[in-house]
Scaffold this active site. Structure first.
Site, short mmCIF file in Angstrom:
data_model
loop_
_atom_site.label_atom_id
_atom_site.label_comp_id
_atom_site.label_asym_id
_atom_site.label_seq_id
_atom_site.Cartn_x
_atom_site.Cartn_y
_atom_site.Cartn_z
CG ASP A 156 -68.98 -59.98 18.53
OD1 ASP A 156 -69.40 -61.15 18.62
OD2 ASP A 156 -68.91 -59.37 17.46
CE1 TYR A 194 -67.48 -58.11 9.37
CE2 TYR A 194 -68.96 -59.98 9.63
CZ TYR A 194 -68.61 -58.80 8.99
OH TYR A 194 -69.39 -58.32 7.97
#
Length: 734
Positions: free
Chosen positions: A377, A465
């Site tokens: 990420d 998320y």
């Protein structure tokens, strides 16, 4: 007839394009001007006027340092005041101007992927004092031009551009926001894709698509920047993640924005229904389903908070002082963290620099539409680029201070990510220290001190998320780094509506959460870079091993006891640590040249909390790239080029430039300037309570003083007394 069909296709494509851009703006509401102008200029929005581009929330000076997050603040005239201050709007604009005339970019399309401060040499920063001239300001730039990645330094004083060699490592720079937004529209150029969507029963105007990094799985994916796009139905819900068009994957060339391949292996899988998926309060209220089970609660500070933020980035609170800045890749960077000694009054070094270096999120489904979902990420998406504006009173309490990020779009235009970080004091009724004497002693002694902490918070919404990252500072010298996971699961469509329909031999790779919805098992690993400078730069690392020792015959009524044996690591391999519950150790970073009054070396120890270790095969391609999670602790000698655990260029990398590779050099680390790396891990087997949105789950680890102070550093802190506290009247009597 053909003309009519083409016109209908064109109108549908334009409609879907606008829908996707709207979706992008809703998902990334403070996207760079490129995306914003595509959406808003057609409607004459203020986004398109230059006077608003660099404005965000204007400080409302409470005690001269606490901005009100509802008022605009201009960054157009910001100026650096500390060697580590991030690049300003004017400096980013200067970089853009300089590069536009450079030979590498003249008459050539290019895209900027990183524009950040090239931090001065550590020795210069450590020696700098307020009032001294700033070291020369330089920008570090990563750019794609002429089909290649380039790393540059731009001297902001002389306009000199230095092109660095990038080596032969595989991989590409982090995606820009423009890469991500345009990739989601690219499939619309394919008539086959559009026909597939309609065939699957989805109206093109209800389509939402996500850009999914594809990792690396062999030669077929090398030589060009690729991305996979998967889509969802937004019909009747804002929570489109719960309505996947399962099995449909589009491979897109990021540089040409051309569709390379379309795979559709889910034609028989229905799209889950939208019912009970919307999590917005307005919708819950609309259906009279609000749960009023708590009275409002708030911490009031009539005298204002106890911290100040000087010169925009220097935080001072209680006995702590540190530099704080947003970062496009790491999210938050804490630098020059120092704590004041209660006996000498001296500010003592603890940590030179701390940040989230990489996040590795592998999903545990090896099937065609899922095997590649093994995200990095920070290195692929930019952890800071995904930070959304914090919500006052809900993300952060009253009296929080808000800090904005200033970043560069792909064309070099600066833009503001407002309210990206908040700083606030926290009191949850915890106890700093206490003791009450037993009545059997005859002494009436009861001493208790409350625990108040300072929290630095950032929240990154990486598509589905939400990661809540807290750096919490305590008055006893402890730093707690905590990560909370919330947001929405990435789910898989299925034909099953009940577990009684699932054959015993059918592996769901997860949990059936609702009708036709599977939550896929996955892991989260967050690796932190911690450049510890405990009372100076030269430190050592020790593993203090706890062992059971058996007593000799007749030595004692006891048969065994624990003994602590300190082993100082000589080289990197000595400090590669896998945590073991039944073979415990403590892990100390200490300064061998500085000792306490009684002769103990001053230090800090890393105290693990709940964590998880990767169970993937080390030769599995995702784990080769994420090999920095093979151990929970690593220690390396300080090296300016070794900051990102997954390597500088993570996207489609093959894992040959990671922390695990650097550490294999086995360099000396005793009494050196060293960096501690710690990986916080989560295994996530989804459950129905995670649907349709997850309650936050958190874990943490501590950096705790060990023989750093001569005694309890908060011994002299006073207790709370009634007369010092605000009196709040109940609403009924107000």
């Amino acid at each position: 007839m053909e003309h009519t069909s083409f016109l209908r296709f064109l109108l549908l494509t334009l409609a879907l394009g606008l829908t996707l851009l709207l979706f992008t703006w809703l998902t990334f509401p403070h996207a760079p001007p490129f995306a914003a102008e595509l959406l808003h200029c057609a409607t004459n929005s203020p986004w398109c006027t230059s006077k608003n581009r660099f404005q965000t929330h204007q400080p409302n000076l409470l005690n001269n340092h606490h901005p009100n997050p509802t008022r605009l603040r201009s960054h157009a005239h910001d100026a650096p005041r500390h060697p580590l201050d991030p690049l300003t709007v004017r400096e980013i604009s200067r970089v853009r101007t300089v590069l536009s005339s450079h030979a590498l970019f003249r008459a050539s399309a290019y895209s900027l992927h990183t524009v950040e401060l090239e931090e001065p040499q550590k020795s210069l920063v450590r020696g700098w004092r307020k009032g001294d001239p700033l070291p020369p300001r330089k920008a570090s730039v990563v750019v794609r031009a002429r089909g290649a990645s380039h790393v540059l330094t731009v001297d902001l004083t002389t306009d000199e551009v230095t092109v660095h060699r990038t080596g032969t490592h595989s991989g590409y720079p982090s995606m820009s926001m423009e890469d991500m937004t345009t990739a989601t529209v690219a499939p619309l150029s394919s008539a086959e894709f559009n026909r597939t969507i309609v065939t699957r029963g989805v109206d093109l105007t209800d389509l939402a698509c996500l850009p999914i990094s594809l990792g690396w799985y062999g030669e077929a994916e090398e030589g060009r920047r690729l991305i996979k796009v998967q889509c969802y139905s937004m019909k009747d819900t804002v929570n489109f993640y719960m309505r996947p068009i399962e099995g449909l994957t589009v491979l897109v060339d990021l540089d040409t924005q051309k569709v390379v391949e379309i795979s559709d292996k889910g034609r028989t899988i229905p799209i889950p229904k939208a019912s009970n998926t919307d999590y917005r309060y307005s919708k819950i209220e609309e259906h009279n389903r609000v749960m009023n089970i708590l009275n409002p609660i708030s911490i009031e500070q009539p005298k204002g908070p106890s911290f100040v933020v000087e010169d925009e980035h220097l935080v001072k609170w209680a006995n702590w002082e540190f530099h704080l800045k947003p970062d496009a890749r790491a999210g938050v960077i804490i630098s020059r963290a120092k704590v004041r000694d209660p006996d000498t009054g001296e500010l003592r070094d603890v940590m030179y620099k701390g940040l989230a270096s990489e996040l590795f999120v592998p999903y545990m489904d090896p099937t065609d539409a899922w095997y590649f979902k093994t995200y990095m990420d920070a290195g692929e998406y930019g952890f800071g680029l995904q930070a959304m504006p914090l919500d006052p009173l809900n993300d952060c309490p009253r009296n929080a201070y808000y800090m904005d990020g200033v970043f560069a779009a792909a064309d070099g235009t600066p833009y503001v990510r407002s309210n990206m970080i908040c700083v606030f004091e926290s009191y949850a009724g915890d106890i700093g220290w206490r003791h009450a004497e037993s009545p059997i002693t005859g002494m009436e002694v009861k001493e208790v001190r409350p625990k108040v902490t300072l929290v630095v918070r950032m929240v990154a919404s990486v598509a589905n998320y939400d990661y809540i990252v807290d750096w919490e500072f305590q008055t006893d010298g402890l730093i707690r780094i905590k990560v909370g996971l919330s947001g929405i699961l990435m789910v898989k469509g299925t034909q099953y509506e009940n577990t009684n329909q699932v054959p015993n031999q059918d592996n769901l790779y997860g949990t059936l959460l609702s009708e036709n919805v599977i939550g896929v098992i996955h892991d989260h690993y967050i690796t932190f870079y911690l450049d510890m400078d405990v009372d100076g730069t030269d430190n050592s690392f020790a593993k203090v091993h706890l062992q059971r020792v058996k007593t000799s015959q007749g030595e004692s009524p006891r048969r065994s006891y624990l003994k602590a044996t300190k082993n100082v690591a000589k080289t990197e391999k000595d400090a590669q640590i896998k945590l073991k519950l039944y073979d415990p150790s403590e892990f100390h970073v200490f300064n061998p040249t500085k000792k306490t009054r009684v002769g103990n070396p001053v230090g800090y120890k890393v105290v693990p909390g709940g964590t998880a270790a990767s169970l993937l095969d080390h030769d599995d391609p995702p784990q080769r790239r994420g090999a920095f999670t093979n151990n929970q602790i690593w220690v390396t000698p300080y090296n300016r080029s070794e900051q990102w655990a997954g390597g500088l260029f993570v996207y489609q990398s093959q894992g040959e430039d990671t922390l695990a590779v650097w550490s294999e050099r086995d360099r000396p680390i005793e009494n050196k300037d060293i960096v501690l790396w710690y990986t916080l891990g989560f295994h996530h087997v989804p459950c129905q309570e995670d649907y349709p949105i997850m309650p936050t789950v958190s874990s943490s680890f501590d950096l705790k003083p060990i023989n750093f102070f001569e005694s309890n550093p908060i011994l002299r802190i006073p207790p709370n007394v009634e007369k010092d506290l605000p009196v709040c009247k109940p609403a009924a009597s107000a």
